[in-house]
Design an enzyme around this catalytic site. Structure first.
Site, mmCIF file in Angstrom:
data_model
loop_
_atom_site.group_PDB
_atom_site.id
_atom_site.type_symbol
_atom_site.label_atom_id
_atom_site.label_comp_id
_atom_site.label_asym_id
_atom_site.label_seq_id
_atom_site.Cartn_x
_atom_site.Cartn_y
_atom_site.Cartn_z
ATOM 1 N N GLU A 156 0.824 -1.203 0.000
ATOM 2 C CA GLU A 156 0.000 0.000 0.000
ATOM 3 C C GLU A 156 0.859 1.255 0.000
ATOM 4 O OE1 GLU A 156 -2.394 -3.357 0.913
ATOM 5 O OE2 GLU A 156 -0.581 -2.648 1.950
ATOM 6 N N GLN A 174 -7.419 -2.364 -1.263
ATOM 7 C CA GLN A 174 -8.435 -3.418 -1.255
ATOM 8 C C GLN A 174 -9.460 -3.271 -0.139
ATOM 9 O OE1 GLN A 174 -6.821 -7.390 -1.381
ATOM 10 N NE2 GLN A 174 -6.819 -7.390 -3.615
ATOM 11 N N HIS A 226 -11.166 -6.175 8.376
ATOM 12 C CA HIS A 226 -11.846 -5.939 7.100
ATOM 13 C C HIS A 226 -13.126 -5.130 7.286
ATOM 14 C CE1 HIS A 226 -9.331 -9.485 6.311
ATOM 15 N NE2 HIS A 226 -9.331 -9.109 5.041
#
Length: 337
Positions: free
Chosen positions: A60, A82, A129
């Site tokens: 990243e 993502q 997430h």
């Protein structure tokens, strides 16, 4: 107007931007051949080639650092992280470089960069997430922060973000990708293609940054929300029967303060809803704005309904998620105050 999912609306916006301007480039982990983990970039590499839509290593920091260099020298990168949870290795690049470039160069350089990130919970993604890190970006001078709640806004705001000369953080509520979510997790998902808010204008549709939308008009209480929580707030107002005005902020910075103030001055009450943790969440800034500009209009203390100050759990996701029951209780409480 066609009806689209939010995924399709984002893909359509990227397609239009890349077709209109060959300086727009799209890259990130798996965004090229694979079309992104959520398929938001599907077909773009095939259409525009591997020099304009390409895959990157799992880094990243490298993705954003490369994009900043590209932006400084005239390209318009729109990169994908993502999951918003993965942005932390790139945070220094975003804060120390992208956000400061115009200022530190006295306007000689700008950074027309968009960083797209799926955000929020509701998909059993657990602690790595499901985070909602918007407050980490709104705290930084030089960044703009966007959180759409409908496919039409996702398209229009993304095109506006790509056209902006400064860096924009574009947070996409992943629970809204395929359909609106009102917080009733036991109910089947309704596709955007069967929902009134699934209609997306054709062509180059722009939604200016800094303009909130009133999703439900009301006289009794103002609800400030963004992303998935807009639909939760609407469901709570419907369930309780309270005449709530629901404002979808759409962009957190720049913030549409006049719309917020006009609503709270009318209703005299304010409930703020967001999925992120309570402490130092963006709701605290909203509460400060309302307190400053609407103090003499308030008939009850401002209430916040948020996630808890814990990591996002997996097994107890729906106890963490600010659902319509919790928002409904806040609406009833503020009306009784």
């Amino acid at each position: 107007m066609a009806k689209m999912t939010m995924i399709e609306a984002i893909q359509n916006a990227l397609d239009i931007a890349m077709g209109d301007d060959d300086k727009v480039v799209v890259f990130g982990e798996d965004v090229g051949y694979f079309g992104g983990v959520f398929r938001c970039t599907s077909g773009l590499q095939k259409k525009y080639g591997t020099s304009r839509c390409f895959d990157t290593p799992i880094s990243e920091l490298g993705i954003v650092g490369t994009a900043i260099g590209m932006a400084a020298y005239g390209l318009k990168p729109c990169v994908e992280i993502q999951f918003a949870d993965y942005m932390y290795p790139a945070y220094d690049q975003i804060v120390s470089e992208a956000a400061r470039l115009r200022y530190r160069s006295a306007g000689e350089f700008t950074c027309p960069l968009v960083v797209r990130m799926p955000t929020g919970g509701g998909i059993f993604g657990a602690q790595t997430h499901s985070q909602s890190p918007e407050a980490l970006f709104t705290h930084v001078a030089g960044l703009k922060t966007v959180v759409p709640s409908t496919p039409a806004d996702a398209k229009g705001l993304l095109l506006a973000a790509i056209a902006d000369p400064d860096p924009v953080i574009f947070l996409e509520p992943k629970r809204l990708y395929n359909g609106p979510f009102d917080g009733y997790h036991e109910k089947p998902v309704v596709s955007w293609k069967k929902h009134d808010l699934g209609e997306v204008p054709d062509g180059h549709h722009l939604v200016p940054l800094g303009n909130a939308a009133i999703r439900r008009e009301g006289q009794a209480v103002t609800v400030l929300a963004y992303g998935t929580m807009v639909h939760v707030a609407l469901a709570a107002a419907e369930a309780t029967g309270i005449d709530a005005e629901v404002i979808d902020l759409r962009t957190l910075l720049p913030l549409d303060t006049p719309t917020i103030v006009a609503s709270v001055q009318k209703t005299g009450r304010c409930v703020i809803v967001h999925e992120a943790t309570l402490t130092s969440g963006f709701g605290a800034e909203l509460a400060a704005v309302v307190q400053r500009d609407c103090f003499y209009n308030l008939e009850a203390p401002i209430l916040r309904v948020t996630g808890w100050d814990t990591p996002y759990p997996h097994a107890q996701e729906w106890d963490y998620f600010p659902g319509p029951e919790r928002v409904g209780r806040a609406l009833q409480q503020i009306m009784e105050a």
